[in-house]
Design a protein around this motif. Structure first.
Motif, short mmCIF file in Angstrom:
data_model
loop_
_atom_site.label_atom_id
_atom_site.label_comp_id
_atom_site.label_asym_id
_atom_site.label_seq_id
_atom_site.Cartn_x
_atom_site.Cartn_y
_atom_site.Cartn_z
N GLU A 1 9.82 -0.09 -4.34
CA GLU A 1 8.59 -0.69 -4.83
C GLU A 1 8.72 -2.20 -4.94
N ASP A 2 9.87 -2.67 -5.43
CA ASP A 2 10.08 -4.10 -5.55
C ASP A 2 10.12 -4.77 -4.18
N GLU A 3 10.75 -4.10 -3.19
CA GLU A 3 10.84 -4.68 -1.85
C GLU A 3 9.46 -4.82 -1.22
N VAL A 4 8.61 -3.80 -1.40
CA VAL A 4 7.27 -3.87 -0.83
C VAL A 4 6.47 -4.99 -1.47
N ALA A 5 6.52 -5.11 -2.80
CA ALA A 5 5.78 -6.17 -3.49
C ALA A 5 6.31 -7.55 -3.10
N SER A 6 7.64 -7.69 -3.05
CA SER A 6 8.24 -8.98 -2.70
C SER A 6 7.93 -9.34 -1.25
N LEU A 7 8.05 -8.35 -0.35
CA LEU A 7 7.80 -8.62 1.06
C LEU A 7 6.34 -9.04 1.28
N SER A 8 5.42 -8.36 0.62
CA SER A 8 4.00 -8.70 0.76
C SER A 8 3.74 -10.12 0.30
N ALA B 1 0.85 -1.19 0.00
CA ALA B 1 0.00 0.00 0.00
C ALA B 1 0.89 1.24 0.00
N THR B 2 0.25 2.40 -0.11
CA THR B 2 0.95 3.68 -0.10
C THR B 2 0.25 4.63 0.88
N ASN B 3 1.02 5.28 1.72
CA ASN B 3 0.46 6.25 2.65
C ASN B 3 -0.02 7.46 1.87
N PRO B 4 -1.32 7.78 1.90
CA PRO B 4 -1.82 8.91 1.11
C PRO B 4 -1.29 10.27 1.58
N GLY C 1 3.03 9.62 0.97
CA GLY C 1 3.42 9.05 -0.31
C GLY C 1 4.41 7.90 -0.17
N GLN C 2 4.74 7.56 1.06
CA GLN C 2 5.70 6.46 1.27
C GLN C 2 5.03 5.11 1.08
N ARG C 3 5.82 4.15 0.56
CA ARG C 3 5.32 2.79 0.39
C ARG C 3 5.29 2.09 1.74
N MET C 4 4.33 1.19 1.90
CA MET C 4 4.23 0.49 3.16
C MET C 4 3.60 -0.88 2.94
N VAL C 5 3.73 -1.72 3.96
CA VAL C 5 3.13 -3.05 3.95
C VAL C 5 2.06 -3.08 5.03
N ARG C 6 0.84 -3.37 4.64
CA ARG C 6 -0.28 -3.46 5.59
C ARG C 6 -0.45 -4.93 5.96
N PHE C 7 -0.32 -5.22 7.26
CA PHE C 7 -0.29 -6.62 7.69
C PHE C 7 -1.44 -6.93 8.64
N THR C 8 -1.73 -8.24 8.74
CA THR C 8 -2.68 -8.76 9.72
C THR C 8 -2.03 -9.95 10.41
#
Length: 537
Positions: A336-343, A272-275, A278-285
């Motif tokens: 961007e790649d790290e966020v997608a890969s981590l998710s 996800a992205t903080n509106p 603008g920073q990329r982030m990972v939203r977890f459960t």
């Protein structure tokens, strides 16, 4: 006559079923359409289709060490809840991750503490005490079970990650030729480096309590602890520059070794992205149990710092403002790649331990095509030579043997089409060996029939005696060979299993064709012979 007709109908039915197993319902009757149907139903192995081959070793000792780290953290919580005093709980020797020491338990609480150890940790640890210090040692049986579970969990995690790539017919299994090793074969995959990164990424995203930092250097971090020696229950990790709101070139943190949230505590994750920033982030459960534990920790440590650790590197540090339960965002200096890969990796699950490369290689598709061409050529030439020999040597009865041989191959390929078995280059060798075994069975039967004819028996009696006496020998030879093939299948790897599979299927088909089909053809021919006329053999 009626009995022969019924057997012929059964043979025709088997033939049609096997053709369907090989071709399915083709899109057309042209050569390319039939070839496409065959390749779709007959699964090709890595050596024929091309792809990636890896042998990986699971570092199971990391999982053992992580388990004792968790036990240290749990013991601390248990003693605090029970209001039992203690000086420290730690692992005294990093080289022996199965040993935990508990110091400073008052003598008045010793009995209560031993009862708690027996009740909650008795199945996992043995313990002893001396001079007020308790030493817990992981039981060998529990350690062995943990290592096996680590290996199986690693296999399942790798399989989940491979599934995200859409690879068809992958081989992911324990590699029995080495301890704690996994065999991975991915047909049709050529990007070996990308596969290695995906499979070996531990994705051990963890959240640790911050003990001290940031420090500009390791020396400064060591100077902050008594005696300049980091306690066993703490760990020193680096952080890259510009994490969070800082712009340090590099920083060092001291963290609690036991993680508050571990990699396998995550239930789901998405990028996800903080509106606002603008920073990329990972939203977890988190899982329910992990969420409860995380809430208990954060609600009791408001104002303290936590560090997000990935790959033994501090990726973000934040202060706890309030209790956090099972949902949250990890926002930081991720690409961007790290966020997608981590998710993706958090969704498929964290590896319980890191992997070490033992062997990696790729097989080119062109090499696979050449292998198929040469293997098929060898099989066709072998079949033609054998069929010609049978026609020359056994005359009219050679036609019988050739028909049985062709049906044997069709049944074998039909088996391969209906099952999930994979055809490999050694598997083609198994097909060729099956041809030889099929002919051998016919030779046994035909030579016995010849002996009966030389003794003056009628054609019908000679055929009856020939099949009757050769039947036991044929079953013996086939059963012993099938047992050998079963051993190869159980203890062999991919190509060897391919050989064992085709050989076993071929031998089972041969029992049907060499005896049942050949006997039916003979009986149909005998019904057309005149009295006193002999079969051509």
């Amino acid at each position: 006559m009626k009995n022969v007709r019924n057997r012929v109908l059964l043979i025709v039915a088997v033939l049609l079923v096997c053709i369907y197993g090989i071709l399915g319902i083709p899109k057309g009757l042209s050569g390319p359409a039939l070839l496409e149907a065959i390749t779709k139903n007959i699964h090709l192995g890595l050596d024929l289709k091309g792809g990636a081959h890896l042998i990986l070793r699971v570092k199971v000792q990391e999982a053992v060490s992580a388990e004792t780290d968790n036990t240290v953290a749990q013991l601390q919580q248990d003693l605090k809840k029970a209001n039992t005093a203690f000086t420290r709980i730690y692992k005294p020797d990093p080289a022996k991750p199965t040993v935990i020491s508990v110091e400073g338990v008052p003598a008045a609480a010793a009995s209560q503490f031993r009862t708690a150890l027996d009740t909650k940790y008795g199945t996992e640890y043995d313990y002893s005490s001396a001079n007020g210090t308790y030493t817990l040692t992981m039981k060998p049986t529990y350690q062995s079970d943990l290592e096996k579970r680590t290996l199986q969990q690693s296999i399942e995690t790798i399989r989940d990650r491979v599934d995200t790539l859409g690879v068809s017919e992958p081989v992911i299994q324990e590699y029995n030729l080495g301890a704690d090793q996994i065999l991975v074969e991915l047909p049709g995959v050529s990007d070996l480096e990308g596969i290695k990164r995906l499979l070996q990424e531990t994705a051990r995203l963890e959240i640790h309590a911050v003990v001290g930092g940031p420090f500009p250097t390791e020396q400064a971090a060591l100077a902050s602890v008594p005696g300049g020696v980091i306690p066993p229950d703490q760990v020193m990790l680096h952080a890259p520059g510009a994490i969070g709101s800082r712009s340090d070139a590099d920083s060092v943190y001291l963290l609690q070794r036991a993680a508050v949230v571990k990699g396998n505590d995550f239930r789901s994750a998405e990028s996800a992205t903080n509106p606002d920033t603008g920073q990329r982030m990972v939203r977890f459960t988190l899982t329910t149990d992990a969420g409860d534990t995380f809430y208990e920790y954060t609600s009791h440590n408001v104002g303290s710092a936590m560090a997000v650790v990935m790959g033994s590197t501090v990726r973000e540090v934040a202060n706890i403002r309030s209790g956090i339960r099972d949902q949250g965002d990890i926002e930081g200096s991720f690409s961007e790649d790290e966020v997608a890969s981590l998710s993706k990796l958090l969704r498929t699950g964290a590896l319980p331990a890191s992997l070490e490369e033992i062997e990696t290689r790729t097989v080119g598709a062109s090499l696979g095509a050449d292998s198929i061409k040469e293997g098929v050529t060898a099989a066709v030439v072998g079949v033609l030579v054998v069929m010609l020999f049978m026609l020359v040597y056994y005359k009219g009865s050679g036609i019988n043997a050739d028909l049985a041989l062709l049906l044997n191959l069709l049944i074998l390929l039909g088996f391969m089409g209906f099952s999930t078995a994979t055809l490999t280059l050694p598997g083609i060798a198994g097909v060729i060996l099956t041809i030889g075994m099929g002919v051998d069975s016919n030779v046994l039967i035909f030579e016995r029939i010849r002996e009966e004819i030389r003794e003056g028996k009628s054609a019908a009696a000679a055929v009856e005696q020939g099949f009757g006496h050769a039947w036991i020998t044929i079953v013996d030879t086939h059963v012993t060979t099938i047992v050998s093939a079963a051993i190869l299948f159980l203890f062999g790897t991919g190509p060897v299993k391919g050989f064992a599979t085709t050989l076993t299927f071929g031998l089972l088909a041969n029992l049907f064709t060499a005896v049942f089909v050949s006997r039916t053809i003979f009986d149909a021919h005998l019904n057309k012979l005149k009295t006193g006329q002999m079969v051509s053999i």
